[in-house]
Design a protein around this motif. Structure first.
Motif, PDB file in Angstrom:
ATOM      1  N   UNK A  31       0.825  -1.210   0.000  1.00 44.78           N
ATOM      2  CA  UNK A  31       0.000   0.000   0.000  1.00 44.78           C
ATOM      3  C   UNK A  31       0.858   1.259   0.000  1.00 44.78           C
ATOM      4  N   UNK A  32       0.212   2.380  -0.290  1.00 41.84           N
ATOM      5  CA  UNK A  32       0.869   3.666  -0.166  1.00 41.84           C
ATOM      6  C   UNK A  32       1.486   3.769   1.217  1.00 41.84           C
ATOM      7  N   UNK A  33       2.792   3.990   1.267  1.00 42.29           N
ATOM      8  CA  UNK A  33       3.547   3.951   2.512  1.00 42.29           C
ATOM      9  C   UNK A  33       4.095   5.331   2.813  1.00 42.29           C
ATOM     10  N   UNK A  34       3.672   5.861   3.949  1.00 41.59           N
ATOM     11  CA  UNK A  34       4.085   7.187   4.381  1.00 41.59           C
ATOM     12  C   UNK A  34       5.260   7.088   5.347  1.00 41.59           C
ATOM     13  N   UNK A  35       5.943   8.196   5.583  1.00 47.04           N
ATOM     14  CA  UNK A  35       7.094   8.199   6.491  1.00 47.04           C
ATOM     15  C   UNK A  35       6.650   8.276   7.958  1.00 47.04           C
ATOM     16  N   UNK A  36       6.054   7.190   8.432  1.00 49.89           N
ATOM     17  CA  UNK A  36       5.583   7.151   9.814  1.00 49.89           C
ATOM     18  C   UNK A  36       6.718   6.645  10.692  1.00 49.89           C
ATOM     19  N   UNK A  37       7.040   7.397  11.741  1.00 48.33           N
ATOM     20  CA  UNK A  37       8.111   7.034  12.668  1.00 48.33           C
ATOM     21  C   UNK A  37       7.704   5.811  13.481  1.00 48.33           C
ATOM     22  N   UNK A  38       8.679   5.044  13.984  1.00 48.97           N
ATOM     23  CA  UNK A  38       8.366   3.832  14.754  1.00 48.97           C
ATOM     24  C   UNK A  38       7.369   4.056  15.897  1.00 48.97           C
ATOM     25  N   UNK A  39       7.439   5.161  16.588  1.00 42.57           N
ATOM     26  CA  UNK A  39       6.528   5.421  17.696  1.00 42.57           C
ATOM     27  C   UNK A  39       5.275   6.174  17.291  1.00 42.57           C
ATOM     28  N   UNK A  40       5.073   6.353  15.986  1.00 43.28           N
ATOM     29  CA  UNK A  40       3.967   7.163  15.484  1.00 43.28           C
ATOM     30  C   UNK A  40       4.492   8.538  15.108  1.00 43.28           C
ATOM     31  N   UNK A  41       3.651   9.345  14.553  1.00 42.84           N
ATOM     32  CA  UNK A  41       4.093  10.662  14.089  1.00 42.84           C
ATOM     33  C   UNK A  41       4.872  10.544  12.793  1.00 42.84           C
ATOM     34  N   UNK A  42       5.390  11.658  12.340  1.00 40.68           N
ATOM     35  CA  UNK A  42       6.100  11.722  11.065  1.00 40.68           C
ATOM     36  C   UNK A  42       7.603  11.621  11.280  1.00 40.68           C
ATOM     37  N   UNK A  43       8.246  10.760  10.521  1.00 37.40           N
ATOM     38  CA  UNK A  43       9.700  10.653  10.548  1.00 37.40           C
ATOM     39  C   UNK A  43      10.302  11.802   9.741  1.00 37.40           C
ATOM     40  N   UNK A  44      11.280  12.452  10.282  1.00 36.73           N
ATOM     41  CA  UNK A  44      12.076  13.464   9.591  1.00 36.73           C
ATOM     42  C   UNK A  44      11.255  14.585   8.939  1.00 36.73           C
ATOM     43  N   UNK A  45      10.470  15.312   9.721  1.00 33.42           N
ATOM     44  CA  UNK A  45       9.671  16.402   9.143  1.00 33.42           C
ATOM     45  C   UNK A  45      10.537  17.361   8.313  1.00 33.42           C
ATOM     46  N   UNK A  46      10.046  17.673   7.123  1.00 29.87           N
ATOM     47  CA  UNK A  46      10.715  18.632   6.254  1.00 29.87           C
ATOM     48  C   UNK A  46      11.842  18.059   5.405  1.00 29.87           C
ATOM     49  N   UNK A  47      12.275  16.834   5.658  1.00 29.52           N
ATOM     50  CA  UNK A  47      13.413  16.242   4.958  1.00 29.52           C
ATOM     51  C   UNK A  47      12.917  15.164   3.987  1.00 29.52           C
ATOM     52  N   UNK A  48      12.715  15.538   2.738  1.00 28.76           N
ATOM     53  CA  UNK A  48      12.162  14.620   1.741  1.00 28.76           C
ATOM     54  C   UNK A  48      13.058  13.412   1.514  1.00 28.76           C
ATOM     55  N   UNK A  49      14.354  13.619   1.445  1.00 23.46           N
ATOM     56  CA  UNK A  49      15.288  12.509   1.226  1.00 23.46           C
ATOM     57  C   UNK A  49      15.141  11.463   2.331  1.00 23.46           C
ATOM     58  N   UNK A  50      15.196  11.882   3.583  1.00 23.55           N
ATOM     59  CA  UNK A  50      15.117  10.936   4.700  1.00 23.55           C
ATOM     60  C   UNK A  50      13.712  10.353   4.846  1.00 23.55           C
ATOM     61  N   UNK A  51      12.676  11.117   4.502  1.00 20.74           N
ATOM     62  CA  UNK A  51      11.325  10.566   4.519  1.00 20.74           C
ATOM     63  C   UNK A  51      11.196   9.452   3.472  1.00 20.74           C
ATOM     64  N   UNK A  52      11.818   9.644   2.328  1.00 24.18           N
ATOM     65  CA  UNK A  52      11.778   8.619   1.280  1.00 24.18           C
ATOM     66  C   UNK A  52      12.465   7.350   1.752  1.00 24.18           C
ATOM     67  N   UNK A  53      13.608   7.494   2.403  1.00 25.89           N
ATOM     68  CA  UNK A  53      14.299   6.329   2.963  1.00 25.89           C
ATOM     69  C   UNK A  53      13.412   5.636   3.990  1.00 25.89           C
ATOM     70  N   UNK A  54      12.742   6.408   4.849  1.00 26.48           N
ATOM     71  CA  UNK A  54      11.848   5.813   5.852  1.00 26.48           C
ATOM     72  C   UNK A  54      10.746   5.002   5.181  1.00 26.48           C
TER      73      UNK A  54
END
Length: 128
Positions: A31-54
């Motif tokens: 499914x469409x996979x978002x940059x959700x951090x392990x504890x919830x919330x957004x991983x790496x706000x504002x950082x597209x490169x690191x969000x893509x890796x997540x």
């Protein structure tokens, strides 16, 4: 054929009614996979490169739990909220898929469920 449902623990799975990935036979759809951090919330706000890796790491985990690997990926779909930043997402994608070279699409969307998400990625894999 039996259907295998894979959960990533996303808080959105149950209320929306979806699985992170589904495997039927040798096909895995993620499914469409978002940059959700392990504890919830957004991983790496504002950082597209690191969000893509997540996103790719979440996808990788789901595919592996379904019995596949990233080398089985035949298609990715990258959705961005700012297409002018496509190179940041492409760099991360290339680091994982440079040798695998799945069919891939990058498109711009107006927004996601969370305003802090800059990217969502879908993937399809065929396990040999």
């Amino acid at each position: 054929m039996p259907k295998q449902l894979i959960s990533s623990g996303s808080p959105f799975e149950k209320p929306i009614g979806f699985s992170r990935a589904v495997r039927i036979g040798n096909t895995i759809a993620v499914s469409g996979t978002a940059p959700i951090a392990p504890g919830g919330g957004t991983a790496y706000p504002g950082d597209l490169y690191r969000q893509t890796i997540a996103c790719i790491e979440i996808i990788k985990n789901a595919i592996e739990r379904a019995g596949g690997s990233l080398s089985d990926v035949v298609r990715t779909r990258i959705m961005l909220t700012d297409i002018d930043r496509w190179q940041d997402a492409a760099k991360a994608h290339g680091e994982y898929f440079g040798e695998i070279r799945p069919a891939s699409t990058i498109v711009e969307v107006s927004r996601f469920l969370d305003a802090d998400w800059l990217v969502e990625i879908e993937a399809d894999a065929i396990v040999e």
